[in-house]
Write a protein that holds these residues in place. Structure first.
Motif, PDB file in Angstrom:
ATOM      1  N   VAL A 192       0.677  -1.317   0.056  1.00 37.40           N
ATOM      2  CA  VAL A 192      -0.075   0.041  -0.025  1.00 37.40           C
ATOM      3  C   VAL A 192       0.728   1.308   0.134  1.00 37.40           C
ATOM      4  CG1 VAL A 192      -1.547   1.332   1.229  1.00 37.40           C
ATOM      5  CG2 VAL A 192      -2.031  -1.094   1.167  1.00 37.40           C
ATOM      6  N   PHE A 193       1.944   1.245   0.651  1.00 39.17           N
ATOM      7  CA  PHE A 193       2.620   2.737   1.199  1.00 39.17           C
ATOM      8  C   PHE A 193       3.986   2.653   0.202  1.00 39.17           C
ATOM      9  CE2 PHE A 193      -0.070   2.095   4.647  1.00 39.17           C
ATOM     10  CZ  PHE A 193      -0.433   3.440   4.821  1.00 39.17           C
ATOM     11  N   GLU A 230      -4.163   1.819   9.777  1.00 42.55           N
ATOM     12  CA  GLU A 230      -4.705   1.278  10.932  1.00 42.55           C
ATOM     13  C   GLU A 230      -5.513   0.247  10.378  1.00 42.55           C
ATOM     14  OE1 GLU A 230      -6.557   4.665  12.656  1.00 42.55           O
ATOM     15  OE2 GLU A 230      -4.608   5.165  13.869  1.00 42.55           O
ATOM     16  N   SER A 231      -6.207   0.142   9.406  1.00 42.11           N
ATOM     17  CA  SER A 231      -7.103  -0.873   8.868  1.00 42.11           C
ATOM     18  C   SER A 231      -6.218  -2.169   8.588  1.00 42.11           C
ATOM     19  CB  SER A 231      -7.977  -0.460   7.549  1.00 42.11           C
ATOM     20  OG  SER A 231      -7.204  -0.391   6.444  1.00 42.11           O
ATOM     21  N   ILE A 232      -4.991  -2.052   8.469  1.00 40.93           N
ATOM     22  CA  ILE A 232      -4.089  -3.129   8.224  1.00 40.93           C
ATOM     23  C   ILE A 232      -3.786  -3.587   9.570  1.00 40.93           C
ATOM     24  CG2 ILE A 232      -1.897  -3.938   7.377  1.00 40.93           C
ATOM     25  CD1 ILE A 232      -2.174  -1.790   5.201  1.00 40.93           C
ATOM     26  N   ILE A 233      -3.090  -2.753  10.315  1.00 46.07           N
ATOM     27  CA  ILE A 233      -2.289  -3.268  11.529  1.00 46.07           C
ATOM     28  C   ILE A 233      -3.466  -3.530  12.650  1.00 46.07           C
ATOM     29  CG2 ILE A 233      -0.831  -2.437  13.491  1.00 46.07           C
ATOM     30  CD1 ILE A 233       0.410  -2.683  10.620  1.00 46.07           C
ATOM     31  N   HIS A 234      -4.369  -2.694  12.875  1.00 40.30           N
ATOM     32  CA  HIS A 234      -5.440  -3.143  14.134  1.00 40.30           C
ATOM     33  C   HIS A 234      -5.901  -4.529  14.190  1.00 40.30           C
ATOM     34  CE1 HIS A 234      -6.502   1.308  14.962  1.00 40.30           C
ATOM     35  NE2 HIS A 234      -5.060   1.030  15.428  1.00 40.30           N
ATOM     36  N   PRO A 235      -6.409  -5.084  13.061  1.00 44.55           N
ATOM     37  CA  PRO A 235      -6.901  -6.493  13.030  1.00 44.55           C
ATOM     38  C   PRO A 235      -5.851  -7.630  13.535  1.00 44.55           C
ATOM     39  CG  PRO A 235      -7.719  -5.197  11.188  1.00 44.55           C
ATOM     40  CD  PRO A 235      -6.539  -4.458  11.798  1.00 44.55           C
ATOM     41  N   LEU A 236      -4.725  -7.317  12.842  1.00 44.39           N
ATOM     42  CA  LEU A 236      -3.386  -8.093  13.220  1.00 44.39           C
ATOM     43  C   LEU A 236      -2.918  -8.299  14.617  1.00 44.39           C
ATOM     44  CD1 LEU A 236      -1.179  -7.373   9.972  1.00 44.39           C
ATOM     45  CD2 LEU A 236      -2.562  -9.374  10.299  1.00 44.39           C
ATOM     46  N   VAL A 237      -3.148  -6.740  15.404  1.00 44.59           N
ATOM     47  CA  VAL A 237      -2.829  -6.765  16.446  1.00 44.59           C
ATOM     48  C   VAL A 237      -3.673  -7.432  17.432  1.00 44.59           C
ATOM     49  CG1 VAL A 237      -2.442  -5.114  18.387  1.00 44.59           C
ATOM     50  CG2 VAL A 237      -1.217  -4.727  16.259  1.00 44.59           C
ATOM     51  N   LYS A 238      -5.050  -7.157  17.039  1.00 41.48           N
ATOM     52  CA  LYS A 238      -5.879  -7.745  17.768  1.00 41.48           C
ATOM     53  C   LYS A 238      -6.043  -9.152  17.926  1.00 41.48           C
ATOM     54  CE  LYS A 238     -10.078  -5.798  17.544  1.00 41.48           C
ATOM     55  NZ  LYS A 238     -11.430  -5.415  17.047  1.00 41.48           N
ATOM     56  N   GLU A 239      -5.701  -9.750  16.822  1.00 46.28           N
ATOM     57  CA  GLU A 239      -5.549 -11.474  16.805  1.00 46.28           C
ATOM     58  C   GLU A 239      -4.534 -11.846  17.290  1.00 46.28           C
ATOM     59  OE1 GLU A 239      -7.758 -13.728  15.844  1.00 46.28           O
ATOM     60  OE2 GLU A 239      -9.050 -11.677  15.642  1.00 46.28           O
ATOM     61  N   LEU A 240      -3.252 -11.318  17.497  1.00 44.69           N
ATOM     62  CA  LEU A 240      -2.067 -11.722  18.014  1.00 44.69           C
ATOM     63  C   LEU A 240      -2.281 -11.486  19.515  1.00 44.69           C
ATOM     64  CD1 LEU A 240       0.875 -12.861  17.888  1.00 44.69           C
ATOM     65  CD2 LEU A 240       1.439 -10.378  17.561  1.00 44.69           C
ATOM     66  N   ALA A 241      -3.086 -10.443  19.901  1.00 44.38           N
ATOM     67  CA  ALA A 241      -3.116 -10.118  21.354  1.00 44.38           C
ATOM     68  C   ALA A 241      -4.184 -11.538  21.989  1.00 44.38           C
ATOM     69  CB  ALA A 241      -4.028  -8.840  21.712  1.00 44.38           C
ATOM     70  N   LYS A 242      -4.925 -11.795  21.005  1.00 41.01           N
ATOM     71  CA  LYS A 242      -5.974 -12.874  21.710  1.00 41.01           C
ATOM     72  C   LYS A 242      -5.189 -14.146  21.858  1.00 41.01           C
ATOM     73  CE  LYS A 242     -10.365 -11.605  19.472  1.00 41.01           C
ATOM     74  NZ  LYS A 242     -11.394 -11.651  18.625  1.00 41.01           N
TER      75      LYS A 242
END
Length: 206
Positions: A52-53, A83-95
């Motif tokens: 993307v970047f 954030e739309s890329i990073i946030h879901p990945l972080v949430k799953e790793l935290a779980k």
């Protein structure tokens, strides 16, 4: 397991509180560290960011976080895209990391963007550490050597204190001497330990 969500704006003092609670027996999981892990060399997260970047943001396989920061903190739309890329990945790793911990743990999930990332983990208590924006900017300039304009942009890019307060059960005031903040944090930890040891005392609101 008892799960505490610990949030607060940048340079508000939440890491100081997290460190104090870790000394008292809490197990800290740091969302900022998870955010680095999900874009480590060779990860799907890094590939998504570079796609993307721009590939030029990789230096020897490592993400140039400073260069990326300059891009996204000057363009709210690009920040939302990141954030739309990073946030879901972080949430799953935290779980995943939380699930691996012993059942009798008191876990402190230190997550600066709890509101922005819409973190919906089954928290037993959410705590926000707050200081006035001018104090946050002053700390970023003095401790992290940020330019005042950059510091102000970082603070403004985050949820407002009111938004965080609306998501929290407890507000810790860090606009006071450090020893007073730590005294408040330790008093709150005693309450957390009591609730963790007496499950019926949990507030269950999150």
């Amino acid at each position: 397991m008892y799960l505490v969500g610990l949030t607060g704006g940048i340079a508000s003092g939440k890491s100081t509180v997290a460190a104090a609670w870790a000394e008292l027996g809490g197990i800290e999981i740091d969302a900022d560290q998870l955010a680095r892990e999900v874009v480590a060399p060779g990860t799907p997260g890094l590939k998504s960011v570079l796609d993307v970047f721009g590939q030029d943001l990789a230096n020897d396989g490592q993400l140039d976080r400073a260069a990326l920061g300059r891009i996204v903190f000057n363009d709210p739309q690009k920040r939302k895209t990141l954030e739309s890329i990073i946030h879901p990945l972080v949430k799953e790793l935290a779980k995943t990391k939380i699930a691996e911990l012993p059942e009798d743990s008191i876990v402190v999930y230190n997550v600066p963007l709890l509101v922005e990332a819409e973190v919906d983990l089954p928290f037993d208590k959410v705590v926000t550490v707050e200081a006035p924006a001018e104090k946050q900017i002053e700390r970023l300039v003095s401790l992290r050597k940020m330019h005042p304009d950059d510091a102000a942009k970082r603070v403004a890019s985050q949820a407002s204190p009111v938004q965080r307060a609306n998501s929290a059960d407890v507000i810790l005031n860090s606009n006071q001497d450090l020893h007073l903040l730590l005294k408040d944090a330790r008093r709150l930890w005693q309450q957390i330990e009591h609730e963790a040891n007496n499950p019926s005392g949990k507030n269950g609101s999150h």
